[in-house]
Design a protein around this motif. Structure first.
Motif: not given
Length: 198
Positions: A109-122
Motif C-alpha cells: 500500500q505504501e508503494q501504491m501511494r508513491q504515485e500520489e507523492g505520499l509514500r512514507s520512508a518511515f
C-alpha cells in the motif's frame, strides 16, 4: 457456497490454498476487485474486503482466518488448526505469519501511494524491517521443520510467494536461508501451483 476472491491477495490465496489442499469441491470462486466496491461484495462484507465466503444458507463470513477456521472445522476435520484447542505454539506461529502478511500488504500500500507523492520512508522501512525480523524468528521455530501442512505453513508459503511477487527487491533469503530452502521445496505442491498470485 461462493467465495469472493482475488488472484493477487495473499489473504484470499490462503483460503484458496486451503480449499485446494483439503479437496473441497463445492465452492464457486468469483474474482472480485475490492476497489470496485461492487454491490455483491459490499452487501456481503461492509468493509469491502476480500476474501468473503457466502455459505449455502446465506451467511457471509469474512476475514481469511475466520473463513479458514470455518472450512477446517466444517469440512476439513480440523487438520489445519488442530483438533484440540490450546495448541498455543501453533496459534502463535499462525499469528506471527498472519502479522507478516499484514506487513507485506501494508508495504504494498505504501508503494501504491508513491504515485500520489505520499509514500512514507518511515513506514516503508518499518514494514520492511518487520518482515525481515519476523522471518528471522521463523528460522528459530518449528514452522519449517514440520512435515505436515497446517495453517502456519500454508500461510507462510502464501506470504513468501507474495513477497517475491510484490517485493522482489527485499532480500529476505539472506536473513532466512533455512526458510528459503524449505520454501523452494514446498511452494511447488499442487495447491500452491494452482493459486500463484498474478
Amino acid at each position: 457456497m461462493r467465495l469472493l476472491s482475488s488472484q493477487a491477495s495473499p489473504y484470499a490465496r490462503c483460503v484458496g490454498v486451503l480449499i485446494q489442499h483439503l479437496g473441497i469441491n463445492n465452492i464457486e470462486e468469483l474474482l472480485v476487485n475490492p476497489f470496485d466496491n461492487t454491490a455483491e461484495l459490499l452487501d456481503a462484507n461492509p468493509l469491502g474486503q476480500i476474501p468473503c465466503l457466502i455459505t449455502n444458507d446465506g451467511l457471509a463470513l469474512f476475514d481469511s482466518e475466520v473463513i479458514m477456521r470455518y472450512l477446517d472445522t466444517e469440512l476439513g476435520d480440523r487438520q489445519m488448526f488442530g483438533a484440540a484447542s490450546g495448541n498455543w505454539v501453533l496459534e502463535c506461529q499462525y499469528s506471527l505469519v498472519k502479522g507478516l502478511i499484514d506487513s507485506a500488504v501494508k508495504l504494498r500500500q505504501e508503494q501504491m501511494r508513491q504515485e500520489e507523492g505520499l509514500r512514507s520512508a518511515f513506514w516503508t522501512s518499518r514494514f520492511e524491517q518487520a518482515l525481515l525480523r519476523g522471518l528471522m524468528q521463523i528460522e528459530l521455530q518449528t514452522v519449517i521443520t514440520q512435515i505436515t501442512i497446517q495453517a502456519p505453513q500454508l500461510a507462510l508459503i502464501c506470504l513468501l510467494d507474495y513477497v517475491d511477487f510484490r517485493h522482489s527487491e527485499l532480500d529476505w533469503r539472506k536473513v532466512a536461508p533455512a526458510t528459503a530452502l524449505w520454501f523452494s521445496e514446498m511452494r511447488d505442491l499442487p495447491a500452491f501451483i494452482q493459486t500463484r498470485p498474478q
